[in-house]
Enzyme design. Structure first.
Site, PDB file in Angstrom:
ATOM      1  N   CYS A 334      44.353  55.369   7.067  1.00 49.76           N
ATOM      2  CA  CYS A 334      43.325  54.064   5.836  1.00 49.76           C
ATOM      3  C   CYS A 334      42.253  53.673   5.582  1.00 49.76           C
ATOM      4  CB  CYS A 334      43.950  52.974   5.955  1.00 49.76           C
ATOM      5  SG  CYS A 334      44.957  52.634   8.028  1.00 49.76           S
ATOM      6  N   ARG A 363      48.664  61.931  16.804  1.00 44.62           N
ATOM      7  CA  ARG A 363      48.315  60.243  18.234  1.00 44.62           C
ATOM      8  C   ARG A 363      49.032  61.184  19.990  1.00 44.62           C
ATOM      9  NH1 ARG A 363      51.185  55.541  14.432  1.00 44.62           N
ATOM     10  NH2 ARG A 363      49.658  55.723  12.590  1.00 44.62           N
ATOM     11  N   GLN A 381      52.515  61.609   8.004  1.00 50.79           N
ATOM     12  CA  GLN A 381      52.473  60.699   7.276  1.00 50.79           C
ATOM     13  C   GLN A 381      52.950  61.013   5.602  1.00 50.79           C
ATOM     14  OE1 GLN A 381      50.206  57.789   8.486  1.00 50.79           O
ATOM     15  NE2 GLN A 381      51.854  57.251   9.651  1.00 50.79           N
ATOM     16  N   ASP A 383      52.112  58.907   2.999  1.00 50.16           N
ATOM     17  CA  ASP A 383      50.979  57.443   3.218  1.00 50.16           C
ATOM     18  C   ASP A 383      50.962  57.249   1.960  1.00 50.16           C
ATOM     19  OD1 ASP A 383      50.232  55.129   4.167  1.00 50.16           O
ATOM     20  OD2 ASP A 383      48.512  56.291   5.606  1.00 50.16           O
ATOM     21  N   HIS A 385      48.291  53.303  -0.196  1.00 45.34           N
ATOM     22  CA  HIS A 385      47.713  52.688   0.011  1.00 45.34           C
ATOM     23  C   HIS A 385      47.524  52.385  -1.316  1.00 45.34           C
ATOM     24  CE1 HIS A 385      46.440  53.860   3.773  1.00 45.34           C
ATOM     25  NE2 HIS A 385      46.625  52.982   4.375  1.00 45.34           N
TER      26      HIS A 385
END
Length: 638
Positions: A334, A363, A381, A383, A385
């Site tokens: 992000c 992670r 991910q 991912d 946004h």
């Protein structure tokens, strides 16, 4: 005093009755079946007096609160049985869980499967003894002294860490006792025999890997034998579907100590991965997303500004440079996406702006938490946004939910639940900002028409979220997709757009994922389909196998024709019997075998055999190619 029952009926008592007395007043059969009493919403022991006017329910085996009670008692019976058989064992904690119970023991000698069998048998004996379970309140110092004197250092240490005003309660069952808040059943016979010990694993005292290692014995307990048997059958089926075993059998991936928590994708596994990625990329393009790529290493200053350094530092891998800068390998995408959004001046006319990335993230997960592809340290991910105005939250949420449901359906998941997670205790942003975010997201999910349940306090630190939970073929739930409304990060990272009034405004940032991580979703897919993927997903879609070497040239032609039509195909020209070849490729979960011999070569046909089927379908080569090509197309968007 007055006791009010769930149906509104009232019972009058001239003294403080116990839960058992209330049950007896209602009926002797109910008293016989009673496990506990629920007083103004709190489950208590049947033997405790009710200390004033109250609304009361009697908890029987059919009550929603019964299962947790039974499992907690099963943990105590497990501990008693263990210490009877192995007196050198110290007890620590033993809670109920979502599917059973466990107890952590301190013992130098490892428990064996044979030990578990003995302990389980002793548990049944304790149930048959019908030992009364009695609650006692102890003085704090007396409790510390008692547990210290009998060598139970963990219990003594735990009491010392409790607040001074904590009521210290001990439960005795027979000659055995344990420190516990309760509540518990009135006697061990009420537990029944619908329990089973499952396995033993390692655990750390208080969950801290710096502390002593303990042995955790897991079990399951249910309200009756039928439900126990159903759960044990589910576990057997889960073992058969285990993605780690199937990953080896299908030659998809492996993991090893030199790269803990990371995946070595083999050709078949990487083909599956790329097939999913290609499918997702097409759906995102059709959905109006642009794809980006952000750096793996980013200076800690950006993570501090975003707030991730404070919240996720312990999960970040970092590196120091020669000029004394600290870089972090990104654990999420992000902040990088905000940096792209900030390049140049964005107008309100450009919103919503949907930015996607198949972001490679890392992670640090404790080694004890790692589990095949389900829990890894290096993952990708899916991912994205969405930068939008506050007025666009509803429309974008509906649009996202439709996309998510369509994609899940394509992968074979149609049973999807939605959870609404609101503000956690530790969070960024003012309460009024959270009020706006929660109201906006709640309005949006209601606009979708999807039913949802509340998941209090489980939002991200920067905003509330929706969690999308899949139910697989054997009834297990998996949380995969998320949608989070974020007013905080655009403010922290100074993201702006020019509004219709010509002034700068903060965009709202919707964090969203559908698969969650490729690795975990692939594990779920493997287990959902037990490795028997639909044709469009299968790493090898067809094997052309010969009956005789006289058909080798024709087999090569068939394979080339199928390949030219876009199928992933192999040939098997070995000098082996066809039944052997069929069995071997069935174990590899290949969906289709195209069998050819001298007759097929002469007639230019193929005999198609489907995975799991005994019949075969003989088709002209051209018809077989057309049929398989059409079947192998990815599902279309609704």
């Amino acid at each position: 005093m007055t006791i009010t029952l769930p149906d509104g009926a009232k019972l009058e008592f001239d003294h403080l009755p116990t839960g058992f007395e209330v049950a007896e007043r209602i009926g002797t059969r109910l008293a016989k079946d009673a496990l506990a009493v629920k007083v103004d919403g709190e489950v208590r022991d049947l033997t405790r007096p009710i200390d004033g006017d109250a609304t009361v329910e009697i908890v029987t085996r059919k009550h929603p609160d019964a299962l947790e009670l039974l499992r907690h008692d099963a943990a105590h019976v497990l501990a008693e049985a263990t210490q009877e058989l192995y007196p050198d064992t110290q007890v620590t904690f033993g809670p109920a869980t979502e599917t059973g119970f466990y107890y952590d023991f301190a013992r130098k000698t490892p428990f064996t499967p044979e030990d578990l069998e003995k302990i389980e048998q002793r548990m049944h004996e304790i149930v048959e003894r019908d030992e009364k379970i009695v609650r006692e309140v102890w003085d704090r110092e007396d409790a510390i002294r008692y547990f210290s004197d009998i060598g139970e250092k963990y219990k003594a240490e735990h009491i010392e860490t409790l607040p001074r005003d904590t009521v210290i309660t001990v439960y005795k069952q027979g000659d055995w006792l344990d420190l516990c808040r309760g509540p518990h059943l009135p006697s061990t016979s009420r537990l029944g025999h619908s329990f089973k010990l499952l396995k033993v694993s390692g655990a750390y005292w208080r969950g801290d890997q710096r502390n002593e290692q303990l042995q955790r014995v897991y079990g399951t307990a249910w309200e009756d034998k039928k439900r126990l048997d159903a759960y044990l059958n589910m576990l057997e089926e889960a073992e058969r579907r285990d993605h780690r075993r199937l990953g080896r059998e299908m030659d998809l991936f492996h993991q090893q100590e030199e790269a803990v928590g990371s995946v070595f994708w083999h050709p078949n596994g990487w083909t599956l991965y790329r097939t999913i990625e290609r499918f997702m990329r097409q759906r995102l393009e059709d959905g109006g997303y642009v794809e980006v790529k952000t750096p793996q290493l980013i200076d800690r200053a950006l993570w501090e500004q975003s707030g991730h350094w404070e919240k996720f530092r312990q999960h970040m891998f970092t590196a120091k440079t020669e000029d004394d800068r600290t870089l972090a390998i990104k654990p999420m995408n992000c902040p990088g996406h905000v940096q792209i959004f900030k390049q140049g001046i964005t107008s309100y006319r450009d919103l919503p702006y949907r930015m996607a990335e198949f972001g490679s993230c890392h992670r640090y997960e404790p080694s004890g938490a790692l589990h095949g592809l389900m829990r890894v340290r290096g993952f990708t991910q899916d991912d994205a946004h969405i930068f939008c105005t506050e007025d666009q939250i509803n429309e974008e949420t509906v649009r996202f939910c439709n996309l998510l449901q369509d994609i899940y359906k394509a992968f074979g998941f149609e049973d999807v639940k939605v959870k609404f997670s609101d503000r956690p205790e530790t969070r960024a942003g003012a309460d009024e900002v959270w009020d706006r975010a929660e109201t906006a997201l709640k309005d949006a999910v209601e606009k979708t028409g999807l039913p949802y349940t509340l998941n209090p306090g489980e939002g991200a630190f920067y905003g509330p979220k929706l969690e999308f939970v899949l139910r697989d073929a054997i009834g297990r739930d998996w949380q995969c997709g998320t949608l989070q409304v974020d007013f905080v990060l655009p403010e922290r990272l100074d993201a702006n757009y020019i509004g219709e009034d010509g002034h700068k405004h903060r965009p709202v940032m919707l964090h969203r994922a559908i698969l969650g991580s490729f690795e975990r979703f692939i594990a779920i897919l493997i287990e959902e389909h037990a490795g028997r993927f639909p044709l469009w997903l299968a790493p090898v879609q067809a094997v052309v196998a010969t009956i005789t070497d006289a058909a080798d040239d024709y087999a090569a032609e068939v394979a080339e024709t199928l390949h030219a039509a876009g199928l992933r195909v192999e040939t098997d020209l070995r000098n082996e019997k066809i039944n052997y070849k069929v069995r071997e490729h069935s174990n590899r979960k290949v969906p289709v075998m195209a069998v050819v011999g001298g007759r097929e070569a002469e007639r230019r046909t193929v005999a198609l055999r489907r995975l799991g089927g005994k019949a075969q379908e003989v088709l002209a080569l051209e018809d077989a190619v057309t049929k398989l090509r059409d079947e192998a197309l990815p599902p279309r968007a609704n």
